[in-house]
Design a protein around this motif. Structure first.
Motif, short mmCIF file in Angstrom:
data_model
loop_
_atom_site.label_atom_id
_atom_site.label_comp_id
_atom_site.label_asym_id
_atom_site.label_seq_id
_atom_site.Cartn_x
_atom_site.Cartn_y
_atom_site.Cartn_z
N LYS A 106 -83.09 -7.16 23.05
CA LYS A 106 -82.20 -8.00 22.22
C LYS A 106 -83.00 -9.10 21.54
O LYS A 106 -84.10 -9.46 21.97
CB LYS A 106 -81.12 -8.64 23.09
N ALA A 107 -82.41 -9.66 20.50
CA ALA A 107 -83.01 -10.82 19.86
C ALA A 107 -82.80 -12.06 20.73
O ALA A 107 -81.83 -12.13 21.48
CB ALA A 107 -82.38 -11.05 18.48
N PRO A 108 -83.72 -13.00 20.66
CA PRO A 108 -83.53 -14.26 21.41
C PRO A 108 -82.26 -14.97 20.98
O PRO A 108 -81.77 -14.79 19.86
CB PRO A 108 -84.77 -15.07 21.03
N LYS A 109 -81.75 -15.79 21.90
CA LYS A 109 -80.53 -16.56 21.67
C LYS A 109 -80.82 -18.02 21.98
O LYS A 109 -81.43 -18.34 23.01
CB LYS A 109 -79.40 -16.06 22.57
N LEU A 110 -80.40 -18.91 21.09
CA LEU A 110 -80.61 -20.34 21.29
C LEU A 110 -79.74 -20.86 22.43
O LEU A 110 -78.52 -20.68 22.43
CB LEU A 110 -80.28 -21.10 20.00
N LEU A 111 -80.39 -21.53 23.39
CA LEU A 111 -79.67 -22.13 24.52
C LEU A 111 -79.59 -23.66 24.41
O LEU A 111 -78.58 -24.27 24.75
CB LEU A 111 -80.38 -21.80 25.84
N SER B 184 -72.46 -24.75 20.72
CA SER B 184 -71.14 -24.27 21.09
C SER B 184 -71.24 -22.85 21.65
O SER B 184 -71.93 -22.00 21.08
CB SER B 184 -70.24 -24.29 19.86
N GLY B 185 -70.57 -22.62 22.78
CA GLY B 185 -70.56 -21.28 23.36
C GLY B 185 -71.58 -21.05 24.45
O GLY B 185 -71.51 -20.05 25.18
N VAL B 186 -72.54 -21.95 24.57
CA VAL B 186 -73.56 -21.82 25.62
C VAL B 186 -73.02 -22.46 26.90
O VAL B 186 -72.53 -23.59 26.88
CB VAL B 186 -74.88 -22.46 25.20
N SER B 187 -73.15 -21.75 28.00
CA SER B 187 -72.64 -22.24 29.28
C SER B 187 -73.25 -23.58 29.67
O SER B 187 -74.44 -23.82 29.44
CB SER B 187 -72.94 -21.21 30.38
N ASN B 188 -72.44 -24.44 30.27
CA ASN B 188 -72.96 -25.74 30.73
C ASN B 188 -73.81 -25.60 31.99
O ASN B 188 -74.27 -26.60 32.56
CB ASN B 188 -71.83 -26.74 30.94
N GLY C 51 -76.23 -22.69 39.30
CA GLY C 51 -75.29 -21.63 39.63
C GLY C 51 -75.76 -20.28 39.12
O GLY C 51 -75.03 -19.56 38.44
N LEU C 52 -76.99 -19.93 39.44
CA LEU C 52 -77.64 -18.72 38.92
C LEU C 52 -76.75 -17.49 39.07
O LEU C 52 -76.13 -17.27 40.12
CB LEU C 52 -78.96 -18.52 39.65
N GLN C 53 -76.67 -16.72 37.99
CA GLN C 53 -75.86 -15.50 37.98
C GLN C 53 -76.73 -14.31 37.58
O GLN C 53 -77.76 -14.47 36.93
CB GLN C 53 -74.69 -15.64 37.00
#
Lengths: 111, 121
Positions: free
Chosen positions: A44-49, A58-62, A79-81
């Protein structure tokens, strides 16, 4: 311009917190508050965190948070998942001539 | 929806030329820089160069200067990355990326293309 230094791998159990470091110099991480972090799952392409050291788009988990001390930026995943298992890259602005420098990348494994 | 859509995978022979594309939509193409990023197989991210489509101001990473050419056609909201003579070492995934702040070359990269895989063999 050398790449920013990240640990090659970090692991943790579900629910734990882990921190990934990103060490640069006075020419990049130490000079600008423009550090960013990216998550990349295989194929996948990288995603900005994180942008600007600690801002979450917006949309990135806290569960993802950024910080910096001196020449070292850090990304903490709390809270590693299982879905957090991926490669993580930091990036810093390095001035108007060099522009950008990426980190070496860290593979996160969820045990 | 803001997006960057890249051209498809390429398989080329050493010495051949190539031009890959990145079409922008959903935003004003001329006021955001476009960055090209390389990722060799199993390796990390490297920035190659950057272009401001509004005036075609282009800058290259020292590692890639003279090796590639970056251009843009604002009439069709498309950026390009091209090689005149490919080498096996050019085999990699190439991403076009948009910084999150208009007219700011130093910002984080919030929009990524899907990547174009280039294989030279």
């Amino acid at each position: 311009q050398s790449a920013l230094t990240q640990p090659a791998s970090v692991s943790g159990s579900p629910g734990q917190s882990i921190t990934i470091s990103c060490t640069g110099t006075s020419s990049d991480v130490g000079s600008y508050n423009l550090d960013s972090w990216y998550q990349q799952h295989p194929g996948k392409a990288p995603k900005l965190l994180i942008s600007e050291v600690r801002k979450r788009p917006s949309g990135v988990s806290n569960r993802f948070s950024g910080s910096k001390s001196g020449h070292t930026a850090s990304l903490t995943i709390s809270g590693l998942q299982a879905e957090d298992e991926a490669d993580y890259y930091c990036c810093s602005y390095a001035g108007s001539s060099t522009l950008y420098v990426f980190g070496t990348g860290t593979k996160v494994t969820v045990l | 929806e803001v997006q960057l859509v890249q051209s498809g995978p390429e398989v080329k022979k050493p010495g051949e030329s190539l031009k890959i594309s990145c079409k922008a939509s959903g935003y004003s193409f001329t006021v955001y820089w476009i960055v090209w990023v390389r990722q060799m197989p199993g390796k990390g991210l490297e920035w190659m160069g950057i272009i401001y489509p509004g005036d075609s101001d282009t800058r290259y990473s020292p590692s890639f200067r003279g090796q590639v050419t970056i251009s843009a056609d604002k009439s069709i909201s498309t950026a390009y990355l091209q090689w005149s003579s490919l080498k096996a070492s050019d085999t990699a995934m190439y991403y076009c990326v948009r910084p999150e702040v208009a007219a700011n070359a130093g910002g984080a990269f919030d929009i990524w293309g899907q990547g174009t895989m280039v294989t030279v063999s």
